[in-house]
Design a protein around this motif. Structure first.
Motif, short mmCIF file in Angstrom:
data_model
loop_
_atom_site.label_atom_id
_atom_site.label_comp_id
_atom_site.label_asym_id
_atom_site.label_seq_id
_atom_site.Cartn_x
_atom_site.Cartn_y
_atom_site.Cartn_z
N GLY A 154 0.83 -1.20 0.00
CA GLY A 154 0.00 0.00 0.00
C GLY A 154 0.86 1.25 0.00
O GLY A 154 2.08 1.19 -0.20
N THR A 155 0.24 2.36 0.26
CA THR A 155 0.95 3.64 0.25
C THR A 155 1.06 4.26 1.64
O THR A 155 1.62 5.35 1.79
CB THR A 155 0.24 4.63 -0.68
N MET A 156 0.52 3.59 2.65
CA MET A 156 0.59 4.14 4.01
C MET A 156 2.00 4.07 4.56
O MET A 156 2.72 3.10 4.32
CB MET A 156 -0.37 3.39 4.94
N ASP A 157 2.36 5.08 5.35
CA ASP A 157 3.64 5.12 6.03
C ASP A 157 3.42 4.67 7.47
O ASP A 157 2.72 5.35 8.23
CB ASP A 157 4.22 6.53 6.00
N MET B 126 -4.22 9.86 6.09
CA MET B 126 -5.59 10.00 5.57
C MET B 126 -5.57 9.99 4.05
O MET B 126 -4.81 10.72 3.41
CB MET B 126 -6.22 11.29 6.08
N GLY B 127 -6.39 9.11 3.46
CA GLY B 127 -6.48 9.02 2.01
C GLY B 127 -5.49 8.07 1.39
O GLY B 127 -5.57 7.82 0.18
N GLU B 128 -4.55 7.55 2.18
CA GLU B 128 -3.58 6.60 1.64
C GLU B 128 -4.20 5.19 1.57
O GLU B 128 -5.24 4.91 2.17
CB GLU B 128 -2.32 6.57 2.51
N ILE B 129 -3.55 4.29 0.88
CA ILE B 129 -4.07 2.94 0.65
C ILE B 129 -3.36 1.95 1.58
O ILE B 129 -2.13 1.96 1.68
CB ILE B 129 -3.85 2.50 -0.81
N SER B 130 -4.15 1.11 2.26
CA SER B 130 -3.58 0.08 3.14
C SER B 130 -2.93 -1.03 2.33
O SER B 130 -3.36 -1.33 1.21
CB SER B 130 -4.68 -0.51 4.03
#
Length: 246
Positions: free
Chosen positions: A100-103, A112-116
């Motif tokens: 995903g794109t989450m840090d 918020m709004g990032e992808i898991s």
């Protein structure tokens, strides 16, 4: 349990004097309801710094009810050889991880709004089997024609192996968990022949001993992490039966 004595009393009243008990050369096949004697274990994936092992419970009172079967052969008028068991194999295909794109180090507001991300699904296999054998000595009841009680010795083994491998960069190779039980017991029970080819029964183990060995290998190249136990049971494993003779 209440139905069994009612059936016995009814059948005794209807068929008094007729002997339906077993003879040399007869075979029996019974459906049983009793405690779950199978072994079960789950591998520990190799992603931890420290691992802990413990022997799995062999206490019959911790187990769930299980429907099984029991086959028997009367090699003598009053002696029966029992055999039974079962096997199961399960294969679970694995799936790769989806990043995903989450840090993971960022705050909830920043993510918020990032992808898991989706973790990989393990490529897993589980093999389980259970076998048992025993010899029972039967005794006829003179006052109740078709009622026979018995006592005997039973031995059995249960085994389970679970393998898991994750297709992801944190995986340390294939993880394996194994568990096996060796069980011996003194058994007592009664069988009542309600029809020429049908009987109902109940049994219990006045004494039983179970040895368990459980081992884990979290990743390839490591030695097994082992734990074992000795279990002693009294008045254990009550079992109900509905069977047929051939």
């Amino acid at each position: 349990m209440a139905v069994i004595p009612m059936m016995c009393l009814t059948a005794q009243a209807q068929h008094s004097g007729k002997d339906y008990t077993l003879r040399k050369g007869d075979f029996t096949l019974a459906a049983t309801v009793g405690y779950n004697s199978y072994a079960s274990v789950t591998a520990q994936p190799g992603t931890l710094a420290t691992y802990e092992g413990a022997a799995l419970s062999t206490n019959w009172s911790d187990k769930k009810l299980m429907v099984g079967f029991e086959a028997g052969w009367f090699f003598n008028d009053l002696w029966k050889l029992n055999l039974g068991g079962g096997l199961n194999f399960t294969n679970n295909p694995g799936y790769s991880a989806v990043p995903g794109t989450m840090d993971p180090n960022a705050s909830a507001e920043d993510n918020m709004g990032e992808i898991s991300g989706y973790r990989a699904v393990a490529d897993a296999q589980t093999l389980t089997y259970n076998v048992f054998a025993g010899v029972d000595r039967y005794f006829k009841m003179k006052k109740v024609t078709n009622l026979m009680w018995y006592t005997g010795l039973h031995v059995g083994m249960a085994y389970c192996q679970n393998q898991q491998k994750y297709d992801e960069y944190t995986s340390m190779g294939k993880s394996v968990g194994e568990s096996w039980n060796l069980r011996g017991s003194v058994t007592m029970g009664v069988d009542y022949f309600v029809l020429p080819a049908m009987y109902v029964g109940a049994q219990i183990d006045p004494f039983a001993y179970t040895y368990n060995m459980t081992s884990y290998r979290p990743q390839e190249g490591l030695s097994n992490l082992e734990a074992n136990s000795h279990g002693f049971s009294f008045l254990a494993a009550p079992t109900l039966k509905v069977g047929f003779k051939f």
